[in-house]
Motif scaffolding. Structure first.
Motif, PDB file in Angstrom:
ATOM      1  N   ALA A 150       0.829  -1.204   0.000  1.00  0.00           N
ATOM      2  CA  ALA A 150       0.000   0.000   0.000  1.00  0.00           C
ATOM      3  C   ALA A 150       0.863   1.254   0.000  1.00  0.00           C
ATOM      4  O   ALA A 150       0.584   2.220  -0.728  1.00  0.00           O
ATOM      5  CB  ALA A 150      -0.924  -0.016   1.215  1.00  0.00           C
ATOM      6  N   SER A 151       1.921   1.235   0.794  1.00  0.00           N
ATOM      7  CA  SER A 151       2.810   2.393   0.880  1.00  0.00           C
ATOM      8  C   SER A 151       3.512   2.637  -0.453  1.00  0.00           C
ATOM      9  O   SER A 151       3.603   3.777  -0.925  1.00  0.00           O
ATOM     10  CB  SER A 151       3.840   2.164   1.988  1.00  0.00           C
ATOM     11  N   TYR A 152       3.991   1.575  -1.068  1.00  0.00           N
ATOM     12  CA  TYR A 152       4.702   1.700  -2.347  1.00  0.00           C
ATOM     13  C   TYR A 152       3.775   2.263  -3.423  1.00  0.00           C
ATOM     14  O   TYR A 152       4.151   3.179  -4.174  1.00  0.00           O
ATOM     15  CB  TYR A 152       5.237   0.334  -2.765  1.00  0.00           C
ATOM     16  N   ILE A 153       2.565   1.724  -3.509  1.00  0.00           N
ATOM     17  CA  ILE A 153       1.633   2.166  -4.546  1.00  0.00           C
ATOM     18  C   ILE A 153       1.247   3.626  -4.342  1.00  0.00           C
ATOM     19  O   ILE A 153       1.173   4.407  -5.300  1.00  0.00           O
ATOM     20  CB  ILE A 153       0.387   1.250  -4.555  1.00  0.00           C
ATOM     21  N   GLU A 154       1.041   4.017  -3.086  1.00  0.00           N
ATOM     22  CA  GLU A 154       0.648   5.396  -2.800  1.00  0.00           C
ATOM     23  C   GLU A 154       1.778   6.377  -3.098  1.00  0.00           C
ATOM     24  O   GLU A 154       1.549   7.470  -3.636  1.00  0.00           O
ATOM     25  CB  GLU A 154       0.229   5.514  -1.333  1.00  0.00           C
ATOM     26  N   GLU A 155       3.000   5.982  -2.783  1.00  0.00           N
ATOM     27  CA  GLU A 155       4.124   6.916  -2.912  1.00  0.00           C
ATOM     28  C   GLU A 155       4.745   6.915  -4.311  1.00  0.00           C
ATOM     29  O   GLU A 155       5.184   7.954  -4.803  1.00  0.00           O
ATOM     30  CB  GLU A 155       5.199   6.568  -1.878  1.00  0.00           C
ATOM     31  N   GLU A 156       4.798   5.742  -4.945  1.00  0.00           N
ATOM     32  CA  GLU A 156       5.548   5.622  -6.198  1.00  0.00           C
ATOM     33  C   GLU A 156       4.671   5.685  -7.445  1.00  0.00           C
ATOM     34  O   GLU A 156       5.193   5.896  -8.549  1.00  0.00           O
ATOM     35  CB  GLU A 156       6.338   4.307  -6.198  1.00  0.00           C
ATOM     36  N   HIS A 157       3.370   5.460  -7.298  1.00  0.00           N
ATOM     37  CA  HIS A 157       2.469   5.420  -8.455  1.00  0.00           C
ATOM     38  C   HIS A 157       3.073   4.560  -9.575  1.00  0.00           C
ATOM     39  O   HIS A 157       3.344   5.043 -10.677  1.00  0.00           O
ATOM     40  CB  HIS A 157       2.192   6.841  -8.973  1.00  0.00           C
ATOM     41  N   PRO A 158       3.282   3.279  -9.297  1.00  0.00           N
ATOM     42  CA  PRO A 158       4.022   2.426 -10.237  1.00  0.00           C
ATOM     43  C   PRO A 158       3.267   2.177 -11.537  1.00  0.00           C
ATOM     44  O   PRO A 158       2.034   2.289 -11.602  1.00  0.00           O
ATOM     45  CB  PRO A 158       4.198   1.126  -9.454  1.00  0.00           C
ATOM     46  N   ASP A 159       4.039   1.832 -12.543  1.00  0.00           N
ATOM     47  CA  ASP A 159       3.480   1.426 -13.826  1.00  0.00           C
ATOM     48  C   ASP A 159       2.621   0.173 -13.609  1.00  0.00           C
ATOM     49  O   ASP A 159       3.013  -0.725 -12.854  1.00  0.00           O
ATOM     50  CB  ASP A 159       4.636   1.108 -14.793  1.00  0.00           C
TER      51      ASP A 159
END
Length: 347
Positions: A52-61
């Motif tokens: 959740a943290s990664y998706i929120e912060e990095e907005h990944p492809d």
């Protein structure tokens, strides 16, 4: 989909499971920066908070998220699989079957499926996939070859597990599906008689099945210095052959063996009986079993050279001598039976 089910991330009306987008585009490679690598590891480890943290912060492809789903699926982590699917990540082929890297395949398989995991966990994963639109009759492109279609009931690691096969059949997998090697033959090659019983009870097609031919093993399993383990029937092969005879498969049937696993590439396309094929593959133990159960050695006299083109001198001599001995045994047995009949009539 049932009322109250999740938003589909794969169309159940499609006849195939799509590739991940990161494999559809040759120029794209999943991100390998430190944050992305930590994300993939979290997918495998089940760290939903990290996801959740990664998706929120990095907005990944989206393609990186699909790569994360592959990691989650092969780790069997239900929490992260669900988390990603709930966020609309595409359910794709690599969540079932993936190609292995060159370093991973040295001397081993070129691909891997999720079905190597414990059956209860595999079923839990598949139940999740069902929630999001997957259906067991959807094929996928083979990860190893990249060309042929794969049906879930073709997978040896599936056919080895009766409980998994039964679950798939209960959830709509069609055992009448046409496959390059019939599903009944594939189950026979896995030596799973309970699975064979189950498939037949659910209507599996036997019209094109030739399981007795499929049980022949190149050189009786003695390939590359390896040997068949000791014991009267280490793989359950003869138990499977008995099952075939008990269920009406003809020991004298002739079948084309071009798709038989284990036959050298480039062999001619030659119809053969099970005995002919066993002799040609120098699988003399199985050939003896077939002979003892009524197979005709005349069907094996010329099949070897036709199958392999040119034998080595040693192999050719072994083949010729073995078939000659079978014919001699057959003739001797017939003579003994004839003499016994004459004596009976005289009495």
């Amino acid at each position: 989909m049932a009322e109250g089910s999740q938003q589909a991330v794969i169309d159940s009306d499609l006849d195939r499971i799509p590739l991940p987008e990161y494999e559809e585009e040759d120029s794209y490679l999943p991100s390998k920066d430190d944050a992305s690598l930590d994300f993939y590891e979290a997918c495998a480890d089940g760290d939903v908070d990290e996801l959740a943290s990664y998706i929120e912060e990095e907005h990944p492809d989206p393609r990186d998220l699909q790569y994360g789903l592959e990691h989650a699926a092969f780790a069997g982590n239900l929490a992260t699989i669900r988390y990603l699917l709930e966020r609309g990540v595409r359910l794709h082929r690599n969540a079932f079957h993936r190609k292995l890297s060159v370093t991973e395949t040295t001397g081993g398989p070129k691909s891997q499926t999720i079905f190597h995991q414990a059956v209860p966990r595999v079923i839990q994963i598949l139940e999740l996939y069902l929630e999001f639109g997957w259906h067991p009759n959807q094929h996928w492109t083979d990860a190893a070859s990249g060309t042929r279609d794969v049906f879930i009931l073709e997978c040896g690691s599936v056919l080895m597990e009766k409980a998994l096969v039964e679950w798939l059949l209960d959830h709509g997998a069609d055992p009448t599906t046409h496959t390059p090697i019939p599903i009944v033959d594939l189950a026979a090659m896995c030596h799973q008689v309970e699975v064979l019983d189950l498939l037949l009870s659910r209507g599996a097609c036997v019209t094109e099945a030739r399981p007795l031919q499929r049980l022949a093993i190149l050189m009786g399993g003695r390939v590359g210095g390896g040997t068949v383990p000791p014991g009267p029937d280490p793989f359950g092969r003869f138990k499977t052959a008995e099952w075939c005879l008990d269920h009406g498969f003809d020991i004298h049937a002739v079948a084309n063996v071009k798709d038989r696993c284990g036959i050298p590439i480039g062999m001619a396309e030659v119809p053969a009986t099970a005995l002919g094929l066993a002799c040609a593959m120098l699988d003399f133990e199985y050939a003896e079993w077939l002979f003892d159960h009524g197979a005709d050695p005349d069907t094996a006299k010329e099949i070897g050279p036709k199958l392999f083109g040119v034998f080595s001198n040693k192999a050719n001599d072994q083949y010729i001598e073995f078939v000659r001995n079978l014919c001699t045994k057959r003739d001797s047995k017939q003579l003994d039976e004839s003499s016994a009949d004459d004596m009976s009539q005289q009495q």
